[in-house]
Scaffold this active site. Sequence first.
Site, PDB file in Angstrom:
ATOM      1  N   LYS A 184     -24.883 -16.406  -3.868  1.00 14.18           N
ATOM      2  CA  LYS A 184     -23.610 -17.060  -4.222  1.00 14.18           C
ATOM      3  C   LYS A 184     -22.767 -15.938  -4.837  1.00 14.18           C
ATOM      4  CE  LYS A 184     -20.653 -19.964  -6.423  1.00 14.18           C
ATOM      5  NZ  LYS A 184     -19.889 -18.952  -7.153  1.00 14.18           N
ATOM      6  N   GLY A 241     -24.906 -14.191 -16.324  1.00  4.34           N
ATOM      7  CA  GLY A 241     -23.589 -14.755 -16.634  1.00  4.34           C
ATOM      8  C   GLY A 241     -23.609 -15.445 -17.979  1.00  4.34           C
ATOM      9  N   SER A 242     -22.839 -16.543 -18.059  1.00  7.83           N
ATOM     10  CA  SER A 242     -22.650 -17.213 -19.345  1.00  7.83           C
ATOM     11  C   SER A 242     -23.866 -18.056 -19.722  1.00  7.83           C
ATOM     12  CB  SER A 242     -21.428 -18.136 -19.270  1.00  7.83           C
ATOM     13  OG  SER A 242     -21.666 -19.171 -18.342  1.00  7.83           O
ATOM     14  N   GLY A 245     -23.365 -21.494 -17.994  1.00 11.31           N
ATOM     15  CA  GLY A 245     -23.702 -21.501 -16.565  1.00 11.31           C
ATOM     16  C   GLY A 245     -25.205 -21.394 -16.352  1.00 11.31           C
ATOM     17  N   GLY A 246     -25.845 -20.429 -17.015  1.00  9.60           N
ATOM     18  CA  GLY A 246     -27.286 -20.218 -16.838  1.00  9.60           C
ATOM     19  C   GLY A 246     -28.083 -21.433 -17.267  1.00  9.60           C
ATOM     20  N   GLU A 265     -30.194 -14.516 -17.085  1.00  7.83           N
ATOM     21  CA  GLU A 265     -29.933 -13.587 -18.192  1.00  7.83           C
ATOM     22  C   GLU A 265     -28.559 -13.971 -18.706  1.00  7.83           C
ATOM     23  OE1 GLU A 265     -27.876 -10.983 -19.645  1.00  7.83           O
ATOM     24  OE2 GLU A 265     -28.393  -9.495 -18.115  1.00  7.83           O
ATOM     25  N   CYS A 302     -23.695  -7.239 -21.442  1.00  4.33           N
ATOM     26  CA  CYS A 302     -24.574  -8.176 -22.156  1.00  4.33           C
ATOM     27  C   CYS A 302     -25.312  -7.472 -23.292  1.00  4.33           C
ATOM     28  CB  CYS A 302     -25.552  -8.824 -21.198  1.00  4.33           C
ATOM     29  SG  CYS A 302     -26.183  -7.690 -19.990  1.00  4.33           S
ATOM     30  N   GLU A 392     -22.700 -14.998 -28.589  1.00  4.73           N
ATOM     31  CA  GLU A 392     -22.053 -13.897 -27.876  1.00  4.73           C
ATOM     32  C   GLU A 392     -20.533 -14.055 -27.816  1.00  4.73           C
ATOM     33  OE1 GLU A 392     -23.141 -11.732 -23.821  1.00  4.73           O
ATOM     34  OE2 GLU A 392     -22.121 -13.620 -23.435  1.00  4.73           O
TER      35      GLU A 392
HETATM   36  P1  NAP Z   1     -20.305 -17.805 -15.400  1.00  2.68           P
HETATM   37  O1  NAP Z   1     -19.198 -18.739 -15.714  1.00  2.68           O
HETATM   38  O2  NAP Z   1     -21.599 -18.071 -16.011  1.00  2.68           O
HETATM   39  O3  NAP Z   1     -20.442 -17.758 -13.804  1.00  2.68           O
HETATM   40  C1  NAP Z   1     -21.432 -16.995 -13.142  1.00  2.68           C
HETATM   41  C2  NAP Z   1     -21.754 -17.630 -11.784  1.00  2.68           C
HETATM   42  O4  NAP Z   1     -22.406 -18.873 -11.997  1.00  2.68           O
HETATM   43  C3  NAP Z   1     -20.546 -17.919 -10.952  1.00  2.68           C
HETATM   44  O5  NAP Z   1     -20.893 -17.725  -9.596  1.00  2.68           O
HETATM   45  C4  NAP Z   1     -20.280 -19.391 -11.201  1.00  2.68           C
HETATM   46  O6  NAP Z   1     -19.674 -19.926 -10.064  1.00  2.68           O
HETATM   47  C5  NAP Z   1     -21.681 -19.949 -11.383  1.00  2.68           C
HETATM   48  N1  NAP Z   1     -21.734 -21.089 -12.294  1.00  2.68           N
HETATM   49  C6  NAP Z   1     -21.324 -21.116 -13.570  1.00  2.68           C
HETATM   50  N2  NAP Z   1     -21.575 -22.304 -14.119  1.00  2.68           N
HETATM   51  C7  NAP Z   1     -22.157 -23.060 -13.162  1.00  2.68           C
HETATM   52  C8  NAP Z   1     -22.638 -24.394 -13.111  1.00  2.68           C
HETATM   53  N3  NAP Z   1     -22.578 -25.203 -14.172  1.00  2.68           N
HETATM   54  N4  NAP Z   1     -23.162 -24.831 -11.970  1.00  2.68           N
HETATM   55  C9  NAP Z   1     -23.219 -24.025 -10.876  1.00  2.68           C
HETATM   56  N5  NAP Z   1     -22.772 -22.762 -10.862  1.00  2.68           N
HETATM   57  C10 NAP Z   1     -22.244 -22.280 -11.992  1.00  2.68           C
HETATM   58  O7  NAP Z   1     -19.908 -16.322 -15.810  1.00  2.68           O
HETATM   59  P2  NAP Z   1     -18.576 -15.475 -15.545  1.00  2.68           P
HETATM   60  O8  NAP Z   1     -17.680 -16.177 -14.604  1.00  2.68           O
HETATM   61  O9  NAP Z   1     -19.056 -14.167 -15.136  1.00  2.68           O
HETATM   62  O10 NAP Z   1     -17.895 -15.303 -16.953  1.00  2.68           O
HETATM   63  C11 NAP Z   1     -17.606 -16.356 -17.822  1.00  2.68           C
HETATM   64  C12 NAP Z   1     -18.190 -16.061 -19.183  1.00  2.68           C
HETATM   65  O11 NAP Z   1     -19.574 -15.750 -19.036  1.00  2.68           O
HETATM   66  C13 NAP Z   1     -17.635 -14.822 -19.880  1.00  2.68           C
HETATM   67  O12 NAP Z   1     -16.464 -15.100 -20.601  1.00  2.68           O
HETATM   68  C14 NAP Z   1     -18.790 -14.428 -20.769  1.00  2.68           C
HETATM   69  O13 NAP Z   1     -18.736 -15.151 -21.957  1.00  2.68           O
HETATM   70  C15 NAP Z   1     -20.017 -14.806 -20.004  1.00  2.68           C
HETATM   71  N6  NAP Z   1     -20.705 -13.682 -19.326  1.00  2.68           N
HETATM   72  C16 NAP Z   1     -21.790 -13.149 -19.924  1.00  2.68           C
HETATM   73  C17 NAP Z   1     -22.444 -12.106 -19.305  1.00  2.68           C
HETATM   74  C18 NAP Z   1     -23.654 -11.486 -19.914  1.00  2.68           C
HETATM   75  O14 NAP Z   1     -24.147 -10.528 -19.349  1.00  2.68           O
HETATM   76  N7  NAP Z   1     -24.158 -11.972 -21.006  1.00  2.68           N
HETATM   77  C19 NAP Z   1     -22.021 -11.599 -18.088  1.00  2.68           C
HETATM   78  C20 NAP Z   1     -20.901 -12.177 -17.487  1.00  2.68           C
HETATM   79  C21 NAP Z   1     -20.274 -13.235 -18.126  1.00  2.68           C
HETATM   80  P3  NAP Z   1     -18.405 -20.882 -10.134  1.00  2.68           P
HETATM   81  O15 NAP Z   1     -17.511 -20.333 -11.186  1.00  2.68           O
HETATM   82  O16 NAP Z   1     -17.868 -20.791  -8.750  1.00  2.68           O
HETATM   83  O17 NAP Z   1     -18.977 -22.202 -10.470  1.00  2.68           O
END
Ligand code: NAP
Length: 524
Positions: A184, A241-242, A245-246, A265, A302, A392
């Site tokens: 994805k 990611g977040s 999301g995770g 992660e 991260c 975070e």
């Molecule tokens: P994200 O919102 O977690 O998204 C990452 C992936 O997961 C995207 O492909 C997203 O797709 C999918 N996703 C997210 N929530 C989902 C759900 N409930 N069901 C199904 N798929 C889901 O991360 P991001 O877009 O990279 O950044 C947003 C926030 O994440 C940042 O502001 C930061 O706080 C955090 N982040 C943390 C790290 C780390 O390494 N700790 C890295 C990156 C981001 P869709 O958006 O298409 O659903």
Amino acid sequence: MQLTGRQYIGKRSSNEGVDLFTAYNPMTGEALECHYGEATAQEIDAAVVLAETAFVKYREINNESRAVFIECIADEIMALGELLIKRAMDETALPQARLEGERGRTVGQLRLFAKVVREGSWVDARIDPAMPDRKPLPRSDIRQMLRPMGPVAVFGASNFPLAFSVAGGDTASAFAAGCTVVIKGHPAHPGTSELVFRAMLNAVEKCAMPDGVVSLVHGVGHQPGMQLVQHPLIQAVGFTGSFRGGNALFDLANARQVPIPVFAEMGSTNPVFILPGALKDRGEKIAEGLAASVTLGVGQFCTNPGLVLVEANAATAFKSVLANEINANAGGTMLTAGIRNAYSGSLDRISKTKDVSVLSEGQPAKSSAGVSAKIFTTSVKALIEYPELAEEVFGPSSIVVEASAKEELIEAARVLEGHLTATIHGTAEDLQDYQELIGILERKVGRIVINGFPTGVEVCHAMVHGGPYPATTNSQSTSVGTNAMKRFARPVCYQDFPDTLLPAALKQNNPLSIWRLVDGEMMR
Ligand code: NAP
């Protein structure tokens, strides 16, 4: 090479979806060339079914051919040349040098996994030969090794458009383990994802790998990712990611009729403890290093150090240099407008917390998704009372937490949740005096750094990029380094098998010449 904006079901491109989206340049806010459709339920199902068909063939492919395939992906990514770097710069605002470095990391990572596959011992072969004469009961011939799990769903990360995305660590480790992958792509960099994916398709073609060994689907809504995780043929998930999301994907995987492992992660604040001797001897130098670490890559790592713990009475010079360094920082452009908004929201939340004050703020970057760096101060008492301060903040920010004495510093360590890393700055005397701290941190994090900074994660055999929840959803694994491939394999035991039916790694004459534990002794 023209971008197509299509989904890829193995080699076949498809465009059933109507919900179009595009990437935006975070510098200018302008929409970039090429619209992408959101994958439909049928497209996702087709990609997973094909991944299962391909898995049955791919899992049997010998180590050498699998290693050549993984190396070929690295070559094909390099062959994309400037086209890839230019599109990734437009989609992420990351500078050229950083992206070239990340490309180097990505291909280096692929080549390292290929080397491990070629050598072969990673499968942890164990052989306990039969003991027909054992009394009172004979022992069977019992052999064990790691076997690939099946199709893996990989979520591309926004902050590493190459190294943790389409051909990043999760995909590389799944291929190395013998699994097929449905990716994805992250909606912030669909063009970069497509270019890398098509480079992978060239490798599939050149190495005659089964069609469907890898597929790519897109989407901006949660639906495609959710469907992927719920698909009964998907056997494991890799995610960076977040926390939100995770965690949502982890819950979804556990609610399936057959739950599967999710290696997510997520967030980490990477506490840095600076002990009194180090503060006194080189507090100014540590402050400079810390400011560089907090602002590196606009804080979008991260491993960004988001909590700094010091004893207040030794921290005056340190705080003063840190404040000046941050004040002079020019700020930067974040990966997306959404991530910029999340950063601003987190800063607001911290500013409004009782007993928190601003130590210093940097200059704002003048771009569409531009931000400035910010450092706060607070006390251990406030950290304990408002534990959300340890959550975070994704961006160039950190909180200096001041303890009144050693006992309070230790107490702060005790209340921490799971993180990816912890760092201790100390003189030899400090480290002796605070030995207890290491014991506490071993139970809280995946990696402990002495007299360094947590940013910069080496891809090597001994790396652990993981940690207890909520940093990850599986504290026994790493998402960086060669051990990452073990996430996508599981041990299978073969009892009293005739030699002809055993996998090569377990055959009596060791045709692969790998290291094996035979009757409790390592041998080749
Ligand atoms: P994200 O919102 O977690 O998204 C990452 C992936 O997961 C995207 O492909 C997203 O797709 C999918 N996703 C997210 N929530 C989902 C759900 N409930 N069901 C199904 N798929 C889901 O991360 P991001 O877009 O990279 O950044 C947003 C926030 O994440 C940042 O502001 C930061 O706080 C955090 N982040 C943390 C790290 C780390 O390494 N700790 C890295 C990156 C981001 P869709 O958006 O298409 O659903």
